[in-house]
Design a protein around this motif. Sequence first.
Motif, short mmCIF file in Angstrom:
data_model
loop_
_atom_site.label_atom_id
_atom_site.label_comp_id
_atom_site.label_asym_id
_atom_site.label_seq_id
_atom_site.Cartn_x
_atom_site.Cartn_y
_atom_site.Cartn_z
N UNK A 148 27.41 -79.34 -102.73
CA UNK A 148 26.33 -79.19 -103.71
C UNK A 148 25.08 -79.94 -103.27
N UNK A 149 25.29 -81.16 -102.76
CA UNK A 149 24.15 -81.97 -102.31
C UNK A 149 23.41 -81.29 -101.17
N UNK A 150 24.14 -80.78 -100.19
CA UNK A 150 23.51 -80.10 -99.06
C UNK A 150 22.72 -78.89 -99.55
N UNK A 151 23.29 -78.13 -100.48
CA UNK A 151 22.58 -76.96 -101.03
C UNK A 151 21.29 -77.40 -101.73
N UNK A 152 21.37 -78.50 -102.48
CA UNK A 152 20.17 -78.98 -103.17
C UNK A 152 19.13 -79.50 -102.18
N UNK A 153 19.57 -80.16 -101.12
CA UNK A 153 18.62 -80.63 -100.09
C UNK A 153 17.93 -79.46 -99.41
N UNK A 154 18.70 -78.41 -99.12
CA UNK A 154 18.11 -77.21 -98.51
C UNK A 154 17.08 -76.58 -99.45
N UNK A 155 17.41 -76.50 -100.74
CA UNK A 155 16.48 -75.94 -101.72
C UNK A 155 15.23 -76.81 -101.84
N UNK A 156 15.42 -78.12 -101.83
CA UNK A 156 14.27 -79.03 -101.93
C UNK A 156 13.36 -78.87 -100.72
N UNK A 157 13.96 -78.70 -99.54
CA UNK A 157 13.18 -78.49 -98.32
C UNK A 157 12.40 -77.17 -98.41
N UNK A 158 13.06 -76.12 -98.92
CA UNK A 158 12.40 -74.83 -99.08
C UNK A 158 11.25 -74.94 -100.10
N UNK A 159 11.46 -75.72 -101.15
CA UNK A 159 10.40 -75.95 -102.14
C UNK A 159 9.19 -76.63 -101.47
N UNK A 187 7.31 -74.15 -99.40
CA UNK A 187 6.46 -73.28 -100.24
C UNK A 187 5.24 -74.03 -100.78
N UNK A 188 5.46 -75.26 -101.22
CA UNK A 188 4.38 -76.02 -101.86
C UNK A 188 3.36 -76.56 -100.86
N UNK A 189 3.85 -77.12 -99.74
CA UNK A 189 2.96 -77.79 -98.79
C UNK A 189 2.74 -77.00 -97.50
N UNK A 190 3.50 -75.91 -97.32
CA UNK A 190 3.35 -75.13 -96.10
C UNK A 190 4.07 -75.72 -94.90
N UNK A 191 4.86 -76.77 -95.13
CA UNK A 191 5.62 -77.41 -94.06
C UNK A 191 6.81 -78.15 -94.66
N UNK A 192 7.79 -78.42 -93.83
CA UNK A 192 8.90 -79.27 -94.26
C UNK A 192 8.51 -80.71 -93.97
N UNK A 193 9.26 -81.65 -94.50
CA UNK A 193 8.97 -83.06 -94.28
C UNK A 193 9.20 -83.42 -92.82
N UNK A 194 8.18 -84.01 -92.21
CA UNK A 194 8.25 -84.41 -90.80
C UNK A 194 7.79 -85.85 -90.65
N UNK A 195 8.19 -86.45 -89.56
CA UNK A 195 7.76 -87.83 -89.27
C UNK A 195 6.27 -87.84 -88.89
N UNK A 196 5.68 -89.00 -89.03
CA UNK A 196 4.27 -89.23 -88.66
C UNK A 196 3.36 -88.17 -89.28
N UNK A 197 3.52 -88.00 -90.60
CA UNK A 197 2.78 -86.97 -91.31
C UNK A 197 1.55 -87.50 -92.05
N UNK A 198 1.18 -88.74 -91.78
CA UNK A 198 0.00 -89.31 -92.42
C UNK A 198 0.27 -90.01 -93.73
#
Length: 112
Positions: A38-49, A52-63
């Motif tokens: 369930x946690x992995x599924x939620x993490x994948x959905x959060x990444x997809x969100x 959609x919202x920011x046009x990118x997934x969370x990455x290092x050295x992002x400012x």
Amino acid sequence: MTAGDAEKVPSESFVEAVVRAATPEPAPARGRAVVLDDLVAQLRERSAFGLRKYGTVLETWNGRDAGVDAVQELLDLFVYLHQAAMERADLEVELARLRARVAQLEAEQATG
């Protein structure tokens, strides 16, 4: 439940919450669902969100300062957890009231 209703149903005191939190839990029994799945599924959905919202997934050295972000999120988590604990305490009080009422009705039916 509104703020005025809080007076009608007492919530767990801070000391009671600390004592309950410090009480060891029993060993877990077989459950209904695998938490990690369930946690992995939620993490994948959060990444997809985020994509959609920011046009990118969370990455290092992002400012952004990840430490500041984490502290802000942690503070929000504490607030939500405390809200959940207060609401659970209210529900436990209401459940005890309902159980007592059921017992009363059963006793009346048995004698009536």
